[in-house]
Design an enzyme around this catalytic site. Sequence first.
Site, PDB file in Angstrom:
ATOM      1  N   HIS A   1       0.672  -1.112   0.173  1.00 54.38           N
ATOM      2  CA  HIS A   1       0.100  -0.264   0.169  1.00 54.38           C
ATOM      3  C   HIS A   1       0.636   1.574   0.085  1.00 54.38           C
ATOM      4  CE1 HIS A   1      -3.599   2.619   2.198  1.00 54.38           C
ATOM      5  NE2 HIS A   1      -3.877   2.102   0.896  1.00 54.38           N
ATOM      6  N   CYS A   2       1.883   1.057   0.800  1.00 54.85           N
ATOM      7  CA  CYS A   2       2.973   2.478   0.905  1.00 54.85           C
ATOM      8  C   CYS A   2       3.384   2.981  -0.467  1.00 54.85           C
ATOM      9  CB  CYS A   2       4.104   1.961   1.917  1.00 54.85           C
ATOM     10  SG  CYS A   2       3.027   1.768   3.712  1.00 54.85           S
TER      11      CYS A   2
END
Length: 328
Positions: free
Chosen positions: A320-321
């Site tokens: 996600h990052c």
Amino acid sequence: MSPIPAEWAPHRAMWVGWPSHEEPWAGETLMRAAQDEIEELVRALAGPGLERVRLMVGSEAELAGAQARFAGVENVEVVAGTFGDVWLRDTGPIFGAGSGTAAAFRFNGWGGKYVMDGDETVADQIGERSGTPLTRVDAVMEGGSLDHDGEGVILTTRQCLLNPNRNTGWTEETAQAVLGEALGATRIVWLGDGLKNDHTDGHVDNLARFVAPGVAACPIAFGTDDPNAEIYDACARDLAAAGFKVVRIPSPGLLLDEDGEPIPASHMNFLIANGAVVVPTYGNEAAGKLAQEALASVFPDREIILLPSNAVLTGGGSFHCISQQEPA
């Protein structure tokens, strides 16, 4: 403005960052290992996930290698860019409904801890390449510190959003006013601390995520030695008190770095794609399977894909990052 779309809304594209400098990975070996894991992610997104992937390479030295890896892979566009670190969720813009505009916050290296050349320009680069006009916001903010339900509700943590190393003197009321104007937020749900040893000062995308309107997921400890067990349980209580149905996702359990300190590994750093949810795993097969089953119960129409993220995690984050979606 209208609220930021939920991540499960359709995307026109998904940006993904490509490890491009050895320094954040403590050398070439780990950088190449992280590239291998991200290649798996990109291929999954461009296949079952049916995403148009815009892979941003942050240095000229790594551009040819990335192009060679994805030559002939449908739906993958390799984009030349400039950045110091790979975490586009935090340095890139936050796209609004239909990607008609995107909010560009100021970025200060996660509270001044990791300041690298080029990171402060990532939002401009993505805005230009995607053809999206930017709305400038005079506040320091990282995209991973917020999660959106698509209806104006935002999840965040006090540890990060009210940290004076971002915006001096901020209060909950200040944050509500800024996020209301910039992101269409009608309500902020405040959680406490994020995971132990998280250099982001407690980004919410490692702790709690919306999985449907009115439904939020957060971890439950896996094993009796999970260092974040109390943090997970406090998060679940706060979410329930705020009126949400709570889905508990098993954590990866205890992971230690070379110094014997807990690593902030989290299955909550999953990425919701068109047709799929990609979940990072960290070597614990049993914990990963349990997380997969829990997420399948709330995303019955999407394939739940488990992929390794041990090398990516050494850089400080996970799937996600390193990504940022453009809503359709």
